[in-house]
Design a protein around this motif. Structure first.
Motif, mmCIF file in Angstrom:
data_model
loop_
_atom_site.group_PDB
_atom_site.id
_atom_site.type_symbol
_atom_site.label_atom_id
_atom_site.label_comp_id
_atom_site.label_asym_id
_atom_site.label_seq_id
_atom_site.Cartn_x
_atom_site.Cartn_y
_atom_site.Cartn_z
ATOM 1 N N ALA A 128 0.817 -0.946 0.291
ATOM 2 C CA ALA A 128 -0.165 0.046 0.162
ATOM 3 C C ALA A 128 0.722 1.172 -0.019
ATOM 4 O O ALA A 128 0.715 2.117 -0.519
ATOM 5 N N ARG A 129 1.886 0.923 0.560
ATOM 6 C CA ARG A 129 2.859 2.081 1.506
ATOM 7 C C ARG A 129 3.405 2.766 -0.033
ATOM 8 O O ARG A 129 3.661 3.697 -0.837
ATOM 9 N N ALA A 130 3.335 1.148 -0.814
ATOM 10 C CA ALA A 130 4.364 2.020 -2.649
ATOM 11 C C ALA A 130 4.052 2.349 -3.214
ATOM 12 O O ALA A 130 3.978 3.358 -4.486
ATOM 13 N N ALA A 131 2.421 1.407 -3.315
ATOM 14 C CA ALA A 131 1.894 2.633 -4.502
ATOM 15 C C ALA A 131 1.633 3.858 -3.477
ATOM 16 O O ALA A 131 0.863 4.874 -5.074
ATOM 17 N N SER A 132 1.203 4.034 -2.857
ATOM 18 C CA SER A 132 1.051 5.726 -1.911
ATOM 19 C C SER A 132 1.914 6.232 -2.745
ATOM 20 O O SER A 132 2.180 7.726 -3.048
ATOM 21 N N ASP A 133 3.483 5.842 -2.359
ATOM 22 C CA ASP A 133 4.446 6.918 -2.903
ATOM 23 C C ASP A 133 4.344 6.897 -4.161
ATOM 24 O O ASP A 133 4.879 8.069 -4.832
ATOM 25 N N LEU A 134 4.344 5.541 -5.028
ATOM 26 C CA LEU A 134 4.525 5.808 -6.153
ATOM 27 C C LEU A 134 2.965 6.886 -6.770
ATOM 28 O O LEU A 134 3.781 7.293 -7.923
ATOM 29 N N VAL A 135 1.821 6.775 -6.139
ATOM 30 C CA VAL A 135 0.782 7.843 -6.574
ATOM 31 C C VAL A 135 1.352 9.274 -6.690
ATOM 32 O O VAL A 135 1.262 10.230 -7.504
ATOM 33 N N ALA A 136 2.429 9.451 -5.468
ATOM 34 C CA ALA A 136 2.945 10.565 -4.791
ATOM 35 C C ALA A 136 4.066 11.093 -5.759
ATOM 36 O O ALA A 136 3.740 11.982 -6.038
ATOM 37 N N ALA A 137 4.601 10.105 -6.133
ATOM 38 C CA ALA A 137 6.176 9.941 -7.364
ATOM 39 C C ALA A 137 5.808 11.077 -8.474
ATOM 40 O O ALA A 137 5.970 11.660 -8.887
ATOM 41 N N GLN A 138 4.064 10.379 -8.600
ATOM 42 C CA GLN A 138 3.413 10.529 -10.031
ATOM 43 C C GLN A 138 2.960 11.700 -10.267
ATOM 44 O O GLN A 138 3.240 13.099 -10.824
ATOM 45 N N GLY A 139 2.202 12.459 -8.801
ATOM 46 C CA GLY A 139 1.469 13.281 -8.742
ATOM 47 C C GLY A 139 2.205 15.003 -8.578
ATOM 48 O O GLY A 139 2.627 15.715 -9.429
ATOM 49 N N ARG A 140 3.346 14.477 -7.425
ATOM 50 C CA ARG A 140 4.735 15.243 -7.337
ATOM 51 C C ARG A 140 5.461 15.155 -9.380
ATOM 52 O O ARG A 140 5.644 16.824 -9.392
ATOM 53 N N VAL A 141 5.627 14.758 -10.424
ATOM 54 C CA VAL A 141 6.390 14.658 -11.246
ATOM 55 C C VAL A 141 5.611 15.238 -11.745
ATOM 56 O O VAL A 141 5.667 16.368 -12.796
ATOM 57 N N GLY A 142 4.121 14.756 -11.995
ATOM 58 C CA GLY A 142 2.953 15.922 -13.057
ATOM 59 C C GLY A 142 3.210 17.037 -12.243
ATOM 60 O O GLY A 142 3.380 17.776 -13.448
ATOM 61 N N ASP A 143 3.581 17.532 -11.621
ATOM 62 C CA ASP A 143 3.351 18.702 -10.619
ATOM 63 C C ASP A 143 4.366 19.597 -11.400
ATOM 64 O O ASP A 143 4.322 21.172 -11.374
ATOM 65 N N GLU A 144 5.542 19.071 -10.639
ATOM 66 C CA GLU A 144 6.277 19.567 -11.032
ATOM 67 C C GLU A 144 7.047 19.744 -12.586
ATOM 68 O O GLU A 144 7.308 20.737 -12.811
ATOM 69 N N LEU A 145 6.242 19.778 -13.685
ATOM 70 C CA LEU A 145 6.322 19.310 -15.049
ATOM 71 C C LEU A 145 5.598 19.955 -15.702
ATOM 72 O O LEU A 145 5.688 21.262 -15.914
ATOM 73 N N ARG A 146 4.055 20.359 -14.775
ATOM 74 C CA ARG A 146 3.670 21.513 -15.087
ATOM 75 C C ARG A 146 4.046 22.732 -14.551
ATOM 76 O O ARG A 146 3.989 23.962 -15.408
ATOM 77 N N GLY A 147 4.324 22.444 -13.530
ATOM 78 C CA GLY A 147 5.415 23.498 -13.173
ATOM 79 C C GLY A 147 6.138 24.006 -13.821
ATOM 80 O O GLY A 147 6.196 25.633 -14.250
#
Lengths: 192, 175
Positions: free
Chosen positions: A135-154
């Motif tokens: 679950a943590r790995a999945a959460s981290d993955l989602v967070a990392a995806q979101g973070r990368v997406g946010d960074e990319l969007r930024g």
């Protein structure tokens, strides 16, 4: 002195004539059967002697025999007691041995039960931890995806903003300013 | 400074300018000076620094406005700065402009533009704002490079924003 000697002495004392050989041996009438007098006196003397023996030596002998019997009985009793004690000790040892075996079996059973419980608990905990990790790995993955997406969007936004500023500043000449002003005046004038 | 005190200063300045008979000119000069004051950190720091003597701050005002504005405007600004109210000068001037406009039944229309407007453009813009708001306006034009391009007109509570700055901000926000 032999018994016959005693009898001879007793016969002399009693006045009986006793015939002897030159060596002093009593000579009887028969080589096998004594004379009647000898038998009577000898028998009486024997009775007296026996009576004396019974009278004087009997009680001590009985006492001695009784004591010896008691001693032997005592030793027999002691031996029996020792045997009983030994048998009891053997029983205790056998019982203790049995207790030790039972205790060992109990300890082994408890250890086995604890091991089984630990195994079950460990498996359950392992399953939970694996689930948590997943679950943590999945959460981290989602967070990392979101973070990368946010960074990319930024980053895209930053680059786009910079590009917009450069494009706008590069295209805003005086004619464009005047056009914007005229457009604004016309737009506001059209409102009512 | 409290609103009452700012109102008091604005009323006093308005009465002085009206008594001098050049209220329109003084009002316009004060408005321009107030906008320059807002946009210049150096000027603002110089006129509000309590460590600088009041006479020296007034001398700075006279150096800046002498020969470029009416003596009434120069004296009024000097008076405000000399009394230690330099920090409230824009608010005082805005009140004064509003009072002057109100006395003529006009609404102040503040227009910010990246480049100066011609007289013709100001006339047409004033007419357009009258048409849009239904009010007679007292047009005050402020050259503000931060607008980048286009205009921003504020009439009372109404803001008509046609600036390039705002469009760029909206575009960045969407991005």
């Amino acid at each position: 002195m032999s018994v016959l000697g005693i009898i001879a002495v007793a016969g002399r004392v009693a006045g009986e004539t006793v015939t002897t050989d030159p060596q002093g041996h009593v000579i009887t009438n028969s080589a096998y059967v004594p004379s009647l007098t000898e038998i009577v006196w000898g028998g009486g003397a024997a009775v007296v002697v026996i009576a004396l023996l019974v009278w004087k030596a009997g009680p001590p002998a009985k006492k001695f025999l009784a004591a010896r019997t008691a001693k032997i009985q005592k030793e027999l009793d002691a031996a029996a007691a020792d045997k009983s004690a030994a048998e009891a000790e053997a029983t205790n040892i056998r019982q203790a041995k049995g207790d030790i075996a039972a205790e060992r079996a109990l300890i082994i059973a408890e250890a086995q039960a604890q091991a089984d419980a630990l195994l079950i608990d460990g498996r359950a905990r392992l399953v939970t931890e694996v689930a948590d990790l997943e679950a943590r790995a999945a959460s981290d993955l989602v967070a990392a995806q979101g973070r990368v997406g946010d960074e990319l969007r930024g980053e895209i936004s930053r680059l786009s903003s910079a590009a917009v500023d450069q494009v706008v500043n590069g295209t805003l000449d005086d004619a464009t300013h005047q056009e914007l002003i005229e457009h604004f005046i016309a737009h506001v004038g059209a409102q009512s | 400074m409290s609103d009452n005190r700012i109102d008091g200063y604005a009323r006093a300045l308005f009465e002085v300018a009206r008594a001098e008979g050049n209220i329109d000119e003084v009002e316009d000069e004060l408005f321009r000076f107030a906008r320059s004051y807002e946009s210049s950190d150096a000027l603002r720091n110089a006129l509000t620094d309590e460590k600088i003597p009041a006479a020296k701050r007034q001398a700075i005002v006279e150096d800046l406005l002498g020969g470029k504005a009416t003596s009434t405007t120069t004296q009024l600004v000097s008076m405000v700065v000399g009394s230690g109210r330099g920090r409230d000068l824009p608010a005082i001037v805005d009140k004064l402009v509003a009072r002057a406009s109100s006395s003529k039944n006009l609404e102040v229309a503040e227009v910010r533009t990246a480049v100066p407007l011609t007289d013709d453009q100001q006339t047409r813009l004033a007419a357009a704002l009258v048409n849009a708001t239904g009010k007679q306006v007292n047009l005050k034009v402020v050259v503000d490079p931060s607008v980048i391009g286009g205009l921003v007109a504020t009439v009372g509570d109404t803001v008509i924003d046609g600036s390039v700055r705002t469009r760029i901000d909206q575009l960045k926000s969407r991005l």
